[in-house]
Design a protein around this motif. Structure first.
Motif, PDB file in Angstrom:
ATOM      1  N   ASN A 123       0.811  -1.215   0.000  1.00 34.34           N
ATOM      2  CA  ASN A 123       0.000   0.000   0.000  1.00 34.34           C
ATOM      3  C   ASN A 123       0.846   1.268   0.000  1.00 34.34           C
ATOM      4  N   ASP A 124       2.161   1.102  -0.001  1.00 35.89           N
ATOM      5  CA  ASP A 124       3.086   2.222  -0.018  1.00 35.89           C
ATOM      6  C   ASP A 124       4.033   2.015  -1.204  1.00 35.89           C
ATOM      7  N   GLU A 125       5.215   2.604  -1.165  1.00 35.49           N
ATOM      8  CA  GLU A 125       6.179   2.372  -2.241  1.00 35.49           C
ATOM      9  C   GLU A 125       6.586   0.907  -2.216  1.00 35.49           C
ATOM     10  N   TYR A 126       6.645   0.312  -3.403  1.00 40.44           N
ATOM     11  CA  TYR A 126       6.881  -1.128  -3.484  1.00 40.44           C
ATOM     12  C   TYR A 126       7.698  -1.422  -4.729  1.00 40.44           C
ATOM     13  N   GLY A 127       8.723  -2.213  -4.593  1.00 36.89           N
ATOM     14  CA  GLY A 127       9.512  -2.629  -5.734  1.00 36.89           C
ATOM     15  C   GLY A 127      10.761  -1.790  -5.911  1.00 36.89           C
ATOM     16  N   VAL A 128      11.422  -2.050  -7.024  1.00 39.26           N
ATOM     17  CA  VAL A 128      12.668  -1.364  -7.350  1.00 39.26           C
ATOM     18  C   VAL A 128      12.602  -0.898  -8.802  1.00 39.26           C
ATOM     19  N   LEU A 129      13.071   0.295  -9.050  1.00 32.63           N
ATOM     20  CA  LEU A 129      13.119   0.842 -10.402  1.00 32.63           C
ATOM     21  C   LEU A 129      14.254   0.160 -11.154  1.00 32.63           C
ATOM     22  N   VAL A 130      13.964  -0.375 -12.347  1.00 30.06           N
ATOM     23  CA  VAL A 130      14.996  -1.053 -13.140  1.00 30.06           C
ATOM     24  C   VAL A 130      15.307  -0.332 -14.447  1.00 30.06           C
ATOM     25  N   ASP A 131      14.448   0.586 -14.871  1.00 26.22           N
ATOM     26  CA  ASP A 131      14.743   1.440 -16.008  1.00 26.22           C
ATOM     27  C   ASP A 131      13.914   2.711 -15.883  1.00 26.22           C
ATOM     28  N   GLY A 132      14.170   3.673 -16.764  1.00 23.67           N
ATOM     29  CA  GLY A 132      13.450   4.940 -16.691  1.00 23.67           C
ATOM     30  C   GLY A 132      14.023   5.888 -15.653  1.00 23.67           C
ATOM     31  N   PHE A 133      15.318   5.806 -15.419  1.00 24.06           N
ATOM     32  CA  PHE A 133      15.943   6.606 -14.371  1.00 24.06           C
ATOM     33  C   PHE A 133      15.971   8.098 -14.679  1.00 24.06           C
ATOM     34  N   GLN A 134      15.800   8.466 -15.957  1.00 25.36           N
ATOM     35  CA  GLN A 134      15.787   9.883 -16.313  1.00 25.36           C
ATOM     36  C   GLN A 134      14.376  10.380 -16.638  1.00 25.36           C
ATOM     37  N   ALA A 135      13.371   9.609 -16.241  1.00 28.72           N
ATOM     38  CA  ALA A 135      11.984  10.016 -16.478  1.00 28.72           C
ATOM     39  C   ALA A 135      11.453  10.783 -15.267  1.00 28.72           C
ATOM     40  N   SER A 136      10.397  11.531 -15.505  1.00 30.83           N
ATOM     41  CA  SER A 136       9.757  12.248 -14.405  1.00 30.83           C
ATOM     42  C   SER A 136       9.214  11.252 -13.390  1.00 30.83           C
ATOM     43  N   PRO A 137       9.310  11.580 -12.116  1.00 31.22           N
ATOM     44  CA  PRO A 137       8.833  10.658 -11.083  1.00 31.22           C
ATOM     45  C   PRO A 137       7.311  10.551 -11.075  1.00 31.22           C
ATOM     46  N   ALA A 138       6.825   9.454 -10.515  1.00 29.47           N
ATOM     47  CA  ALA A 138       5.386   9.225 -10.382  1.00 29.47           C
ATOM     48  C   ALA A 138       5.071   8.957  -8.910  1.00 29.47           C
ATOM     49  N   VAL A 139       3.874   9.304  -8.506  1.00 35.52           N
ATOM     50  CA  VAL A 139       3.443   9.124  -7.127  1.00 35.52           C
ATOM     51  C   VAL A 139       3.467   7.644  -6.747  1.00 35.52           C
ATOM     52  N   LEU A 140       3.980   7.356  -5.560  1.00 34.79           N
ATOM     53  CA  LEU A 140       4.068   6.013  -4.979  1.00 34.79           C
ATOM     54  C   LEU A 140       4.897   5.033  -5.811  1.00 34.79           C
ATOM     55  N   MET A 141       5.704   5.556  -6.717  1.00 35.46           N
ATOM     56  CA  MET A 141       6.627   4.706  -7.462  1.00 35.46           C
ATOM     57  C   MET A 141       8.009   4.871  -6.844  1.00 35.46           C
ATOM     58  N   PRO A 142       8.730   3.775  -6.756  1.00 35.01           N
ATOM     59  CA  PRO A 142      10.054   3.873  -6.137  1.00 35.01           C
ATOM     60  C   PRO A 142      11.045   4.613  -7.028  1.00 35.01           C
ATOM     61  N   TYR A 143      12.066   5.140  -6.409  1.00 36.65           N
ATOM     62  CA  TYR A 143      13.198   5.685  -7.138  1.00 36.65           C
ATOM     63  C   TYR A 143      14.450   5.200  -6.429  1.00 36.65           C
ATOM     64  N   ASN A 144      15.425   4.786  -7.197  1.00 37.22           N
ATOM     65  CA  ASN A 144      16.670   4.284  -6.641  1.00 37.22           C
ATOM     66  C   ASN A 144      17.758   4.381  -7.700  1.00 37.22           C
ATOM     67  N   PRO A 145      19.004   4.252  -7.305  1.00 39.25           N
ATOM     68  CA  PRO A 145      20.087   4.249  -8.298  1.00 39.25           C
ATOM     69  C   PRO A 145      20.001   3.023  -9.210  1.00 39.25           C
ATOM     70  N   PRO A 146      20.544   3.123 -10.415  1.00 37.49           N
ATOM     71  CA  PRO A 146      20.488   1.997 -11.356  1.00 37.49           C
ATOM     72  C   PRO A 146      21.167   0.717 -10.858  1.00 37.49           C
ATOM     73  N   TYR A 147      22.134   0.821  -9.967  1.00 36.49           N
ATOM     74  CA  TYR A 147      22.869  -0.363  -9.530  1.00 36.49           C
ATOM     75  C   TYR A 147      22.125  -1.228  -8.506  1.00 36.49           C
ATOM     76  N   TYR A 148      20.977  -0.788  -8.012  1.00 38.16           N
ATOM     77  CA  TYR A 148      20.259  -1.573  -6.992  1.00 38.16           C
ATOM     78  C   TYR A 148      19.865  -2.957  -7.492  1.00 38.16           C
ATOM     79  N   SER A 149      19.367  -3.049  -8.720  1.00 34.18           N
ATOM     80  CA  SER A 149      18.931  -4.361  -9.205  1.00 34.18           C
ATOM     81  C   SER A 149      20.107  -5.337  -9.256  1.00 34.18           C
ATOM     82  N   ALA A 150      21.299  -4.871  -9.603  1.00 38.45           N
ATOM     83  CA  ALA A 150      22.478  -5.745  -9.621  1.00 38.45           C
ATOM     84  C   ALA A 150      22.845  -6.184  -8.203  1.00 38.45           C
ATOM     85  N   LEU A 151      22.795  -5.268  -7.238  1.00 39.20           N
ATOM     86  CA  LEU A 151      23.076  -5.644  -5.846  1.00 39.20           C
ATOM     87  C   LEU A 151      22.117  -6.741  -5.388  1.00 39.20           C
ATOM     88  N   MET A 152      20.851  -6.590  -5.723  1.00 38.10           N
ATOM     89  CA  MET A 152      19.830  -7.553  -5.299  1.00 38.10           C
ATOM     90  C   MET A 152      20.002  -8.895  -6.010  1.00 38.10           C
TER      91      MET A 152
END
Length: 162
Positions: A123-152
Motif C-alpha cells: 500500500n506504499d512504495e513497493y519494488g525497485v526501479l529497473v529502467d526509466g531513471f531519467q523520467a519524471s517521477p510518479a506518485v508512490l513509485m520507487p526511485y533508486n540508483p540503477p545499480y540496486y537491481s544488480a546488488l539484489m
C-alpha cells in the motif's frame, strides 16, 4: 535500531544519499517519520519493523528495514517477510550485510522467504526501479540508483513481478 538518535540517522540518510540526484524528489520528512513510527502508524498494529544501519567511520553508508506483516501471512497462508527502506552505497559487501541482517530478523520471527523492497507494504512504495531513471517521477513509485537491481540479483533475489 536502538536509540532515537539511530532512528534520526536512519531517516536523515535518505536525504543525504540522494541530495545530488536531480531526478529524485524528496518526500516530506514528517511523512517518512510517520511511515516508520511503530507507536502511531496503524500498520504496526499487525506488523513488526526492525531497522538497521550500516556505518563506516561514523558515516551511514546503508540502511534497511525488516518487516513481518501478520495480515499478509494470514491472508496468503505463507511465511513471507519483507525488506524495505533499502538505501546503499554501490558496494556488494555492504548490501549483503544489510540483506543478511533483515534475513536474520525475519528468520528469527518464523519467516521462510524474503521479498522486497516494501516500504513498508504494497500500500506504499513497493519494488525497485529497473529502467526509466531519467523520467519524471510518479506518485508512490520507487526511485533508486540503477545499480540496486544488480546488488539484489547478486545477493540471490529474483524478480517476482513487473
Amino acid at each position: 535500531m536502538r536509540t532515537k538518535a539511530d532512528e534520526k540517522k536512519f531517516l536523515a540518510f535518505l536525504y543525504t544519499f540522494y541530495q545530488a540526484d536531480p531526478y529524485w524528489v524528496a518526500p516530506l520528512r514528517l511523512e517518512r517519520k510517520k511511515l516508520i513510527d511503530r507507536q502511531h502508524n496503524p500498520f504496526y498494529q499487525h506488523a513488526q519493523l526492525e531497522l538497521y544501519l550500516a556505518e563506516r567511520e561514523g558515516q551511514v553508508i546503508g540502511r534497511i528495514g525488516a518487516i513481518v506483516n501478520a495480515r499478509h501471512n494470514h491472508t496468503h497462508q505463507d511465511k513471507v517477510g519483507f525488506f524495505g527502506f533499502f538505501e546503499c552505497v554501490p558496494e556488494q559487501a555492504v548490501a549483503n550485510a544489510l540483506f543478511d541482517a533483515a534475513q536474520q530478523f525475519l528468520h528469527a520471527h518464523g519467516m521462510e522467504a524474503m521479498r522486497g523492497p516494501a516500504n513498508p507494504s504494497v500500500n506504499d512504495e513497493y519494488g525497485v526501479l529497473v529502467d526509466g531513471f531519467q523520467a519524471s517521477p510518479a506518485v508512490l513509485m520507487p526511485y533508486n540508483p540503477p545499480y540496486y537491481s544488480a546488488l539484489m540479483e547478486r545477493y540471490g533475489f529474483q524478480k517476482a513481478k513487473d
